[in-house]
Write a protein that holds these residues in place. Structure first.
Motif, PDB file in Angstrom:
ATOM      1  N   ARG A 102       2.376 -21.457  -0.966  1.00 22.24           N
ATOM      2  CA  ARG A 102       2.057 -22.863  -1.173  1.00 22.24           C
ATOM      3  C   ARG A 102       1.349 -23.498   0.022  1.00 22.24           C
ATOM      4  O   ARG A 102       0.541 -24.406  -0.146  1.00 22.24           O
ATOM      5  CB  ARG A 102       3.330 -23.640  -1.482  1.00 22.24           C
ATOM      6  N   THR A 140       8.949 -15.458   2.686  1.00 20.64           N
ATOM      7  CA  THR A 140       9.549 -16.089   1.509  1.00 20.64           C
ATOM      8  C   THR A 140      10.957 -16.544   1.867  1.00 20.64           C
ATOM      9  O   THR A 140      11.743 -15.789   2.445  1.00 20.64           O
ATOM     10  CB  THR A 140       9.556 -15.139   0.295  1.00 20.64           C
ATOM     11  N   VAL A 145      10.532 -19.571  -2.074  1.00 21.81           N
ATOM     12  CA  VAL A 145       9.501 -20.464  -1.545  1.00 21.81           C
ATOM     13  C   VAL A 145       8.635 -19.677  -0.564  1.00 21.81           C
ATOM     14  O   VAL A 145       9.094 -19.294   0.511  1.00 21.81           O
ATOM     15  CB  VAL A 145      10.136 -21.681  -0.844  1.00 21.81           C
ATOM     16  N   ASN A 167       5.371 -31.660   1.736  1.00 19.30           N
ATOM     17  CA  ASN A 167       5.464 -30.418   0.977  1.00 19.30           C
ATOM     18  C   ASN A 167       6.552 -30.617  -0.077  1.00 19.30           C
ATOM     19  O   ASN A 167       7.716 -30.821   0.262  1.00 19.30           O
ATOM     20  CB  ASN A 167       5.828 -29.295   1.952  1.00 19.30           C
ATOM     21  N   ILE A 169       8.942 -29.310  -2.856  1.00 21.85           N
ATOM     22  CA  ILE A 169       9.525 -28.013  -3.194  1.00 21.85           C
ATOM     23  C   ILE A 169      10.606 -28.206  -4.246  1.00 21.85           C
ATOM     24  O   ILE A 169      11.635 -28.831  -3.996  1.00 21.85           O
ATOM     25  CB  ILE A 169      10.127 -27.362  -1.929  1.00 21.85           C
ATOM     26  N   LEU A 171      13.554 -26.787  -6.448  1.00 17.90           N
ATOM     27  CA  LEU A 171      14.511 -25.690  -6.366  1.00 17.90           C
ATOM     28  C   LEU A 171      15.717 -25.948  -7.270  1.00 17.90           C
ATOM     29  O   LEU A 171      16.080 -27.106  -7.513  1.00 17.90           O
ATOM     30  CB  LEU A 171      15.011 -25.522  -4.924  1.00 17.90           C
ATOM     31  N   PHE A 179      17.988 -22.786   1.240  1.00 14.40           N
ATOM     32  CA  PHE A 179      16.621 -23.015   1.714  1.00 14.40           C
ATOM     33  C   PHE A 179      16.606 -24.043   2.836  1.00 14.40           C
ATOM     34  O   PHE A 179      15.984 -23.839   3.886  1.00 14.40           O
ATOM     35  CB  PHE A 179      15.702 -23.494   0.591  1.00 14.40           C
ATOM     36  N   VAL A 224      12.662 -31.586  -0.842  1.00  8.13           N
ATOM     37  CA  VAL A 224      13.269 -30.625  -1.764  1.00  8.13           C
ATOM     38  C   VAL A 224      13.785 -31.400  -2.971  1.00  8.13           C
ATOM     39  O   VAL A 224      14.628 -32.289  -2.837  1.00  8.13           O
ATOM     40  CB  VAL A 224      14.421 -29.856  -1.084  1.00  8.13           C
TER      41      VAL A 224
END
Length: 290
Positions: A102, A140, A145, A167, A169, A171, A179, A224
């Motif tokens: 990403r 990763t 991710v 960013n 993300i 999840l 993470f 997130v």
């Protein structure tokens, strides 16, 4: 058994101390890019629309190999005051796992940064390799991710952003904490908020809540979004959220330059937000306010 337990405990303490003392390999948010893969025929239209929407300019397009195995792609860096994208238009099939990462994060020492990511909980997906202007690797994180780490032979010098992008993300609940813990350790970052009852409108729902974790570090901002995966398009397809000073003016420039507003402007607490789809398919969240 007691001796074995003592040895294991000491090893854990030594490992934790070493990780805590590991340097921060980040350079700055303005050196971090979102990776955008579009068909070769859409590259020019995407770059034109993206720069018309956010300002800035593109570097000269070159055709190179940016993977450790044979491939060919056009490559250019589009820099705007609110975020940077690396644009790839592959002439050949894209070798796995490229296209699944990403972001690209500039680091001061690639090999050391990969080791630090491993120690924090990431796995090396693509081992370090040479590219035309430096070296790269892909790691990763828990939850799958993927992020590229890169280093340039000649140190670049970029102007800081007017607004640092985030960013975004998505999840599942089972991997969000793992993470967050791993990435915060690696990035020397901090969790600035962890809202377990964020309004569902932020992810396209008419009601209900979800969990939203916001992280800040020298690498920039990360959000997130913890969901059950029951998402209406385009939520979950966007990689980056761009903060702008005037949302309505930004959306007008986007529409005038060929982008589509796929989620209309709406209130999200102390933000107003919308979603855009640029020529070539790239989806971006855009917001004003914090």
């Amino acid at each position: 058994m007691r001796l074995h337990t003592l040895v294991a405990s000491l090893a854990l303490l030594i490992s934790s101390a070493a990780l805590a003392e590991a340097p921060n390999y980040a350079v700055g948010a303005q050196y971090d890019t979102t990776h955008v893969y579009v068909a070769p025929g859409d590259v020019d239209a995407f770059v034109k629309s993206f720069t018309a929407t956010f300002g800035g300019q593109s570097t000269k397009q070159v055709v190179v190999t940016v993977t450790p195995t044979p491939s060919s792609t056009s490559s250019q860096l589009v820099q705007t005051p609110v975020g940077t994208v690396s644009v790839f238009g592959f002439r050949t099939p894209v070798p796995y796992p490229f296209g699944l990462e990403r972001t690209g994060y500039l680091v001061t020492d690639l090999d050391a940064a990969v080791k630090a990511a491993n120690a924090a909980g990431a796995a090396t997906l693509v081992a370090p390799f040479d590219d035309p202007i430096g070296r790269d690797a892909v790691v990763t994180w828990p939850g799958g991710v993927n992020m590229q780490l890169y280093w340039h032979t000649k140190k670049p010098a970029y102007v800081a952003f007017e607004h640092v992008p985030e960013n975004r993300i998505y999840l599942p609940a089972e991997s969000a904490d793992a993470f967050t813990k791993a990435f915060v350790r690696f990035a020397h970052g901090k969790v600035v908020s962890d809202d377990r009852h964020a309004p569902g409108i932020e992810i396209g729902r008419k009601d209900g809540t979800y969990r939203r974790i916001r992280i800040e570090s020298t690498y920039g901002k990360a959000t997130v979004l913890v969901t059950d995966g029951h998402l209406d398009w385009p939520y979950g397809t966007e990689l980056t959220g761009y903060e702008v000073g005037d949302l309505d003016a930004t959306l007008k420039r986007a529409k005038d330059s060929g982008a589509k507003v796929v989620v209309d402007a709406h209130a999200e607490g102390n933000r107003r937000a919308a979603m855009l789809q640029f020529p070539g398919g790239y989806v971006a969240e855009v917001h004003s306010g914090q």
